[in-house]
Write an enzyme that holds these catalytic residues in place. Sequence first.
Site, PDB file in Angstrom:
ATOM      1  N   ASP A  24     -48.447 -84.392  18.837  1.00 17.20           N
ATOM      2  CA  ASP A  24     -49.342 -85.543  18.822  1.00 17.20           C
ATOM      3  C   ASP A  24     -50.304 -85.529  20.006  1.00 17.20           C
ATOM      4  OD1 ASP A  24     -48.482 -86.590  16.443  1.00 17.20           O
ATOM      5  OD2 ASP A  24     -47.091 -88.028  17.329  1.00 17.20           O
ATOM      6  N   GLY A  25     -49.847 -85.023  21.160  1.00 13.31           N
ATOM      7  CA  GLY A  25     -50.723 -84.974  22.326  1.00 13.31           C
ATOM      8  C   GLY A  25     -51.938 -84.097  22.095  1.00 13.31           C
ATOM      9  N   ALA A  73     -46.617 -98.069  22.410  1.00 10.40           N
ATOM     10  CA  ALA A  73     -46.418 -99.487  22.087  1.00 10.40           C
ATOM     11  C   ALA A  73     -45.030 -99.736  21.501  1.00 10.40           C
ATOM     12  CB  ALA A  73     -47.494 -99.954  21.105  1.00 10.40           C
ATOM     13  N   PHE A  74     -44.553 -98.816  20.676  1.00  7.01           N
ATOM     14  CA  PHE A  74     -43.217 -98.935  20.092  1.00  7.01           C
ATOM     15  C   PHE A  74     -42.143 -98.860  21.174  1.00  7.01           C
ATOM     16  CE2 PHE A  74     -39.460 -96.857  18.255  1.00  7.01           C
ATOM     17  CZ  PHE A  74     -39.141 -97.747  17.247  1.00  7.01           C
TER      18      PHE A  74
END
Length: 302
Positions: free
Chosen positions: A76-77, A194-195
């Site tokens: 994802d990065g 955020a999660f």
Amino acid sequence: MRNIVVVLHPHRAHARQAALDVCSLLHAENVTPVMSHDDYAALVSYEGEPSTPIKVLSIGELETAKPELIMVLGGDGTILRAAGMYHETEVPIMGINLGHVGFLAESERQELEQATQAAIKREYFVEQRMALDISVTQDGHLLHRDWALNEATIEKGRYSSMIEVVVGVDYRPVSSFGCDGVIFATPTGSTAYAFSAGGPVVWPEVEALLMIPISAHALFTKPLVVSPRSRLGVEFLPSQSHTDAQLWCDGQLRFKVPAGARVEAVRAQKSVSLARLNRDLFTDRLVAKFQLPVSGWRGPQA
């Protein structure tokens, strides 16, 4: 001439090999693989000059090349890095997960050849995702502008115990407290930082903005989910003790926020185009990526 941009995590051997494999498959089908100067230089420094011809362009030169797709090989990065580099081009991004969770990726390493063939045959559809435009102002003067796909955070600096902030929505104050920071997030970013900070999971098709305090010292510090037309704001209050704050966008340190400054987030004018191969439900992706236990479910099958 067809062009497809290849982005990789150049410091991982498996990502470099995957990039060479993709470039070879593209070239064999008369599609020109394209890389940025930095990615190509890093690839060559590890692997030497590749046998497959690769067109090397700057981001500014991409407009002339008119690429039809950006294939990202990494976690994802790496996908977030590619989104930050190329979001102004509005070219769709297809992620191939070579990392861990890979929420933004569309396929895994073992599906690399199938994904490349789908890209060559244009057998994908495009999904639009919200992003954030970020501004930092002080006394009415603009200090910094930025952009994020997942989230932007104002966080305490390395040597601060906490920072004092006032948070607001649509130019109206909501609450003030001491905290480690505040997250502005999109639905896409709701499964990321955020999660981890206690925010809700928001399905990608829901249009909303999120604000999540990080380790706040107050009674009312619940996450807020607001309209996509809203303006989120955090004011970094001056303190008697020395504190400093930083702006991070998609995991990258971008700006040192001075005391008394205001950080705002709004829906970005341009969305991010993600190339999708599967029309699977987000619910199933959530369960698979987080390996959630669902045994005992007796409801109807889709």
